[in-house]
Enzyme design. Structure first.
Site, PDB file in Angstrom:
ATOM      1  N   LYS A  64      35.423  39.163  37.779  1.00 23.02           N
ATOM      2  CA  LYS A  64      36.311  38.163  37.208  1.00 23.02           C
ATOM      3  C   LYS A  64      37.761  38.653  37.271  1.00 23.02           C
ATOM      4  CE  LYS A  64      33.383  34.948  35.708  1.00 23.02           C
ATOM      5  NZ  LYS A  64      33.505  33.515  36.079  1.00 23.02           N
ATOM      6  N   THR A  65      38.694  37.736  37.091  1.00 22.42           N
ATOM      7  CA  THR A  65      40.108  38.014  37.340  1.00 22.42           C
ATOM      8  C   THR A  65      40.702  39.071  36.423  1.00 22.42           C
ATOM      9  OG1 THR A  65      40.464  35.808  38.238  1.00 22.42           O
ATOM     10  CG2 THR A  65      42.411  36.953  37.375  1.00 22.42           C
ATOM     11  N   PHE A  66      40.565  38.899  35.129  1.00 22.05           N
ATOM     12  CA  PHE A  66      41.259  39.808  34.204  1.00 22.05           C
ATOM     13  C   PHE A  66      40.669  41.224  34.214  1.00 22.05           C
ATOM     14  CE2 PHE A  66      43.866  36.422  33.146  1.00 22.05           C
ATOM     15  CZ  PHE A  66      44.826  36.787  32.209  1.00 22.05           C
ATOM     16  N   HIS A  69      41.790  42.892  37.601  1.00 18.90           N
ATOM     17  CA  HIS A  69      43.215  43.247  37.691  1.00 18.90           C
ATOM     18  C   HIS A  69      43.544  44.451  36.813  1.00 18.90           C
ATOM     19  CE1 HIS A  69      44.018  39.390  39.780  1.00 18.90           C
ATOM     20  NE2 HIS A  69      45.034  40.081  40.276  1.00 18.90           N
TER      21      HIS A  69
END
Length: 400
Positions: A64-66, A69
């Site tokens: 997933k993105t968070f 990152h």
């Protein structure tokens, strides 16, 4: 002449890190490992040919993105940096985290991102968007940062990065992050094979080409460009979505979070181990189920640790299946990420610049190894325990 050129290359190879290096880290959200060829990203391909391209960048779990990152800029698994999903529940705090909550309450993050590492050692940093880069982690932000705003023109991001790198030496950042979301947005709406995704890829490819050209022609300091993505993208089907309300979950005993590819159950205060086991058994006995229940052994192998942010029961789907809370009439085919063990989840890693050994070859690797690589390029000392290994990307640095 050939001998002279070889000697010159060796000289620059040995002295590249004698100068202070600058790093520009760009994330293209949702840019799958094969989009360069699939959607004809000519400029990114040219940068890869001038430097090094990995076979794929493996996201941390969940893809997933968070969480990804944060893993890229901390070198840690989500269990250690604190952001274990885009949305999750913390049983100790009895609170839900939703994307970006760290901006208002940085105690959600338990880590030291690269911009903090730099600032604590006297190196200025700048972030033009990066998940949670506005949060005041460890009491500070980067010297320069922007509050996230989706409508911000993508070209403005390129302009600002160049402007930062043209500042006088005392004010100039040596680590800069940038972020583009449009490829991910189109991938979710239309799926990775759609012409809309190709359009988004080519739009960002043009901007990256401009950035690369300007870094080489307008900036007077040695800049190393790193292009990454947090995850890939894979097709999903509306007619294979699992209605979360169809799951026999006792919500008087559990908080639930639907993460699309995972459905998570967190035991409420007072819920017993026997009740957790009974709930697990009830889900396991469902006929014709199109999900699995994650084992602790598998989760441990993926860097998940016991703690208040670890769900007690995790239901996992495999593409093209997902969980949904939407009524049937509003469900659509499209794309998503969040799976693991699926090559479609791989992102990209490309790097080029004066400190990069362009002759190196790179297999697929986990994104937790990027942080110590950046620290080495910047001449920074690690100040915290990390999960990444500096040896993985060491062959990319010219002084080896």
């Amino acid at each position: 002449m050939k001998r002279f050129l070889l000697s010159l290359c060796l000289f620059f190879s040995l002295t590249a890190l004698a100068e202070e290096q600058t790093v520009v880290l760009i994330s293209i959200d949702g840019f799958r490992h094969d989009y360069i060829e699939k959607h004809d990203a000519k400029n990114i391909r040219a940068i890869a040919e001038a430097g090094v391209r990995a076979e794929g960048l493996i996201p941390v779990y969940p893809s997933k993105t968070f969480p990804n990152h944060l893993s890229i800029v901390t070198g840690q698994y989500p269990a250690n940096h604190g952001i274990v999903d885009n949305n999750f529940y913390d049983k100790e705090r009895q609170q839900r985290y939703r994307m970006g909550d760290g901006v208002e309450d940085s105690t959600w993050l338990t880590t030291l991102p690269i911009w903090n590492l730099a600032e604590f050692q006297g190196v200025k940093a700048a972030t033009f968007f990066w998940p949670e880069s506005e949060a005041r982690i460890n009491g500070r932000t980067a010297s320069y940062y922007y509050n996230y705003s989706t409508p911000t023109p993508n070209r403005q991001r390129v302009e600002q990065i160049i402007d930062w790198l043209k500042l006088p030496a005392a004010a100039r950042p040596r680590i800069v992050t940038g972020y583009f979301s449009v490829v991910d947005t189109m991938g979710h709406r239309f799926g990775p094979d759609a012409h809309q995704v190709k359009g988004a890829v080519q739009h960002v490819d043009q901007l990256i080409g401009e950035l690369w050209q300007r870094l080489n022609n307008e900036v007077d300091v040695p800049v190393n460009l790193i292009l990454v993505s947090d995850h890939g993208m894979t097709p999903i089907k509306a007619d294979q979505m699992i209605d979360e309300d169809s799951l026999p979950v006792d919500k008087s005993l559990f908080e639930t979070v639907n993460s699309q590819t995972r459905f998570m159950l967190y035991a409420k205060e007072g819920t017993t181990e026997a009740q957790i086991a009974a709930q697990r058994e009830r889900l396991l006995k469902l006929p014709n189920k199109t999900f699995s229940i994650e084992s602790n052994q598998v989760l441990s192998s993926l860097g998940v640790k016991p703690g208040p942010r670890k769900a007690d029961i995790i239901l996992a789907a495999e593409a093209p299946v997902t969980f949904t809370g939407r009524p049937p009439e509003s469900r659509k085919d499209g794309g998503t990420h969040g799976f693991y063990g699926n090559r479609d989840m791989d992102g990209i890693f490309i790097t080029a610049g004066p400190a990069i050994n362009a002759n190196a070859e790179l297999d697929r690797f986990s994104n937790i190894h990027i942080y110590p690589f950046m620290a080495e390029l910047l001449g920074l000392e690690l100040m915290t325990e990390i999960d990444g290994d500096s040896e993985v990307l060491a062959p990319l640095i010219n002084n080896n």
